[in-house]
Motif scaffolding. Sequence first.
Motif, PDB file in Angstrom:
ATOM      1  N   ALA A 285      -1.772   5.599  21.780  1.00  0.00           N
ATOM      2  CA  ALA A 285      -1.410   5.207  20.502  1.00  0.00           C
ATOM      3  C   ALA A 285      -3.277   6.124  19.307  1.00  0.00           C
ATOM      4  N   SER A 286      -3.092   6.672  18.956  1.00  0.00           N
ATOM      5  CA  SER A 286      -4.034   7.194  18.234  1.00  0.00           C
ATOM      6  C   SER A 286      -4.673   5.654  17.723  1.00  0.00           C
ATOM      7  N   ALA A 287      -3.902   5.299  16.865  1.00  0.00           N
ATOM      8  CA  ALA A 287      -4.649   3.986  15.826  1.00  0.00           C
ATOM      9  C   ALA A 287      -3.420   2.795  16.087  1.00  0.00           C
ATOM     10  N   ASP A 288      -3.053   2.622  14.415  1.00  0.00           N
ATOM     11  CA  ASP A 288      -1.787   1.155  14.578  1.00  0.00           C
ATOM     12  C   ASP A 288      -0.619   2.074  16.065  1.00  0.00           C
ATOM     13  N   MET A 289      -0.021   0.937  15.648  1.00  0.00           N
ATOM     14  CA  MET A 289       1.620   1.510  16.501  1.00  0.00           C
ATOM     15  C   MET A 289       2.592   1.183  15.790  1.00  0.00           C
ATOM     16  N   MET A 290       2.781  -0.201  14.880  1.00  0.00           N
ATOM     17  CA  MET A 290       3.337  -1.106  13.697  1.00  0.00           C
ATOM     18  C   MET A 290       2.727  -1.495  12.858  1.00  0.00           C
ATOM     19  N   HIS A 291       2.951   0.343  11.798  1.00  0.00           N
ATOM     20  CA  HIS A 291       2.493   0.214  10.463  1.00  0.00           C
ATOM     21  C   HIS A 291       3.527  -0.610   9.718  1.00  0.00           C
ATOM     22  N   TYR A 292       3.336  -0.951   8.362  1.00  0.00           N
ATOM     23  CA  TYR A 292       4.132  -1.260   7.613  1.00  0.00           C
ATOM     24  C   TYR A 292       3.130  -1.765   6.441  1.00  0.00           C
ATOM     25  N   SER A 293       3.996  -0.476   5.084  1.00  0.00           N
ATOM     26  CA  SER A 293       3.220  -1.210   4.296  1.00  0.00           C
ATOM     27  C   SER A 293       4.378  -0.844   2.807  1.00  0.00           C
ATOM     28  N   GLY A 294       4.117  -2.106   1.836  1.00  0.00           N
ATOM     29  CA  GLY A 294       5.222  -1.797   0.934  1.00  0.00           C
ATOM     30  C   GLY A 294       7.076  -2.335   0.790  1.00  0.00           C
ATOM     31  N   CYS A 295       7.256  -3.100   2.482  1.00  0.00           N
ATOM     32  CA  CYS A 295       7.689  -3.612   3.011  1.00  0.00           C
ATOM     33  C   CYS A 295       8.640  -5.088   2.309  1.00  0.00           C
ATOM     34  N   SER A 296      10.329  -4.897   2.947  1.00  0.00           N
ATOM     35  CA  SER A 296      10.801  -5.873   1.616  1.00  0.00           C
ATOM     36  C   SER A 296      12.313  -6.477   2.900  1.00  0.00           C
ATOM     37  N   GLY A 297      12.577  -7.484   2.273  1.00  0.00           N
ATOM     38  CA  GLY A 297      13.371  -7.981   3.069  1.00  0.00           C
ATOM     39  C   GLY A 297      12.762  -8.607   4.446  1.00  0.00           C
ATOM     40  N   LYS A 298      13.674  -8.819   5.665  1.00  0.00           N
ATOM     41  CA  LYS A 298      12.189  -9.160   6.955  1.00  0.00           C
ATOM     42  C   LYS A 298      12.332  -8.446   7.530  1.00  0.00           C
ATOM     43  N   ILE A 299      11.125  -8.659   8.284  1.00  0.00           N
ATOM     44  CA  ILE A 299      10.159  -7.560   9.603  1.00  0.00           C
ATOM     45  C   ILE A 299      10.591  -8.640  10.400  1.00  0.00           C
ATOM     46  N   PRO A 313      -2.389  -3.366  17.144  1.00  0.00           N
ATOM     47  CA  PRO A 313      -0.652  -2.651  17.220  1.00  0.00           C
ATOM     48  C   PRO A 313       0.118  -3.507  16.105  1.00  0.00           C
ATOM     49  N   ILE A 314      -0.088  -4.383  15.035  1.00  0.00           N
ATOM     50  CA  ILE A 314       0.937  -4.526  14.378  1.00  0.00           C
ATOM     51  C   ILE A 314       0.491  -5.040  12.969  1.00  0.00           C
ATOM     52  N   ASN A 315       0.712  -4.016  11.606  1.00  0.00           N
ATOM     53  CA  ASN A 315      -0.652  -4.263  10.301  1.00  0.00           C
ATOM     54  C   ASN A 315       0.948  -4.166   9.452  1.00  0.00           C
ATOM     55  N   VAL A 316       0.829  -4.943   8.583  1.00  0.00           N
ATOM     56  CA  VAL A 316       1.966  -5.315   7.748  1.00  0.00           C
ATOM     57  C   VAL A 316       0.965  -6.233   6.387  1.00  0.00           C
ATOM     58  N   HIS A 317       1.271  -5.302   5.083  1.00  0.00           N
ATOM     59  CA  HIS A 317       0.423  -5.311   4.337  1.00  0.00           C
ATOM     60  C   HIS A 317       0.953  -4.369   2.678  1.00  0.00           C
ATOM     61  N   GLY A 318       0.832  -4.423   1.370  1.00  0.00           N
ATOM     62  CA  GLY A 318       0.649  -3.853   0.537  1.00  0.00           C
ATOM     63  C   GLY A 318       0.038  -2.652  -0.108  1.00  0.00           C
ATOM     64  N   THR A 319       0.237  -2.314  -1.200  1.00  0.00           N
ATOM     65  CA  THR A 319      -1.203  -1.467  -2.022  1.00  0.00           C
ATOM     66  C   THR A 319      -1.166  -2.395  -2.774  1.00  0.00           C
ATOM     67  N   TYR A 342      -2.432   7.236  -1.222  1.00  0.00           N
ATOM     68  CA  TYR A 342      -1.943   7.661  -2.269  1.00  0.00           C
ATOM     69  C   TYR A 342      -0.999   8.562  -2.101  1.00  0.00           C
ATOM     70  N   GLY A 343       0.035   8.557  -2.997  1.00  0.00           N
ATOM     71  CA  GLY A 343       0.668  10.107  -3.505  1.00  0.00           C
ATOM     72  C   GLY A 343       2.119   9.721  -3.548  1.00  0.00           C
ATOM     73  N   TYR A 344       2.312   8.161  -2.762  1.00  0.00           N
ATOM     74  CA  TYR A 344       3.756   7.595  -2.615  1.00  0.00           C
ATOM     75  C   TYR A 344       3.926   6.864  -3.341  1.00  0.00           C
ATOM     76  N   ASN A 345       5.479   6.755  -3.805  1.00  0.00           N
ATOM     77  CA  ASN A 345       5.662   5.960  -4.883  1.00  0.00           C
ATOM     78  C   ASN A 345       5.880   4.068  -4.237  1.00  0.00           C
ATOM     79  N   ALA A 346       4.890   3.464  -4.965  1.00  0.00           N
ATOM     80  CA  ALA A 346       4.805   2.118  -4.956  1.00  0.00           C
ATOM     81  C   ALA A 346       5.756   1.291  -5.947  1.00  0.00           C
ATOM     82  N   TYR A 347       5.961   1.890  -6.863  1.00  0.00           N
ATOM     83  CA  TYR A 347       6.980   0.619  -7.720  1.00  0.00           C
ATOM     84  C   TYR A 347       7.949   1.432  -7.779  1.00  0.00           C
ATOM     85  N   PHE A 348       8.758   1.020  -8.471  1.00  0.00           N
ATOM     86  CA  PHE A 348      10.777   0.934  -8.808  1.00  0.00           C
ATOM     87  C   PHE A 348      10.483  -0.020  -9.832  1.00  0.00           C
ATOM     88  N   GLU A 349      11.542   0.849 -10.745  1.00  0.00           N
ATOM     89  CA  GLU A 349      11.957   0.263 -11.902  1.00  0.00           C
ATOM     90  C   GLU A 349      12.907  -1.486 -11.580  1.00  0.00           C
TER      91      GLU A 349
END
Length: 586
Positions: A285-299, A313-319, A342-349
């Motif tokens: 891998a050129s960088a992280d292997m599993m990257h989780y951003s703004g996820c919910s429920g259970k990983i 290898p693993i990075n779990v975070h929000g923004t 940037y540019g993605y949906n970070a908040y939902f109604e």
Amino acid sequence: MVAAQQQDTVFVSNFGARVYSYTNSVANIQAAINECKRTGAHVLSFEKGRYDIWPEGAIHKEYFITNTSTEQECPSKVKTIGLLFEDMKNLVIEGKGATLMFHGKMTTIALEHCKNLTFQNLQVDFERPAGSEMTFTHVDGNEVEVKVHRDTRYEIINNRMNLYGEGWRSNRNHCIEYDPADETFRYSQGWNVLSASKAKEIAPNVIHFNVQKEYSPKVGNTLTIRDIIRDQVGWFIFESSDITLSQIQMHYMHGLGIVSQYTRNITMDRVKCMPREGSDRLLAASADMMHYSGCSGKIRIDSCYFAGAQDDPINVHGTNLRVVEKLDGHTVKLRFMHGQSYGYNAYFEGDTVAFVRASTMERFASACVVSVKRLTDRTVEVAFDRDIPKELELNHDCVENISCTPEVEIRNCYFTRTNTRGTLMTTPRKVIIANNTYYKTGMSAILIEGDAEGWYESGPVKDVLIQNNTFIDCAYNGGPEHAVIALNPSNTILDAAHPVHRNVRIIGNTFQTFGNPVLYAKSTEGLVFKDNKVTSTPSPGDTLQKPVFILNGSKNVTIKDNILKGTFRENIVFRNMKKGFIKTDL
């Protein structure tokens, strides 16, 4: 209109995809995927063998992907998608051991707005990985020879070595050197030296360089080189839910690895992110292997293997987005601050958010999102169901999406051959990291940060259990205080009475170190380090040995019932806190 006929299984072979044809199967496989969507099939089936996939005929689609590239690094966010699953549900992709061999630079697989998809028994690789590798075979004064890996493409032009691939060349390079004697990955300037030196091919894949005399690499070491621009990702899981990867092997990933962005419920079961067996490659891998951003429920990450990442290898975070303007009593303008996110949906109604004091990382108020309006790629207008807190500091404080934070379990995994961390973790929900092995991660094996002024990645943790793991010779490259486990939030105002992180328990682990601290804890309350075994075996004459524990601005800390074997400079160092804030039997 005639309704689509229900099918149980769609076979890619029925759409012209043939194993070992070595021809471009991208359109054939995509047609089979589209047929699954059209008919509501439950299984997409491959035959065991090799399928080749080229960019020609692939889908091109714009995705803003977290932690990838700035506007200057990669102005276009259009990705080349090998296989696209869009608005699909209740499907099993059965690989039967098939290998998808990609060519050029591509995002191998993308899932957009999918639900209940399972991928199993698939291998993913690249004919020419974007990572290049070469091993030093002879060094004598200013004469250096290297053996270039067979999967690395190069050409000597005007006495200089160029690295290239299928439709690309390597431009802005980053280099890490692997030493097989001690199995470490370290940052290196080796490629900067070689690329500027006179080069001559003396045999196929054997290059002779005339280098500066002060450069003396170690024979047997391998340089791993990759372009820093993250223009593609290994796999993109976007705004989906209930996604499972089972017995998947990712042998190389461009740019960033398996990226899960604002997705709910993800399972990684026996996923191997590592070079293909028999390839003799070091990088996967050129960088992280599993990257989780703004996820919910259970990983859930279980029985996975990670080897050969040039980042985590693993990075779990929000923004965290910064509040830049108050538009009215209930509405603010927020801005993505880090250049690569940037540019993605970070908040939902309907989402619940927290207002975050950047200087202390305190979540000082909460609200519910009423509406979201995208203004630009960098800015968004968000209205809440309550008055904007009066104490909010514009152009400094942030808003964190608490609804888009996951519970996480990482069990029975193996981490090795990375020059950075093993696991980055920032979520306020329950986290269990258990029964894993971290073998010679270059930096802290586990790092818990939370910041609103750097990467802008999430905030405090509240419930973390680190149990029954084995840590072997980690943090030789760096990390906070070179600590094996580091709790290091970004708060600039440090007050032990008002900590950032809470309820971190480190229990029953085994640490083998060469004199590094096993724990650095900043601004943490309710920290427990209990029933662990620590063995320190520093090198002879090592004068850089550090304390076992470094506590900085923390309180209600318990360190007891541990076994410490070896020579330690001192047991505990206190900073910005009272010794009465700790209970210990040391």
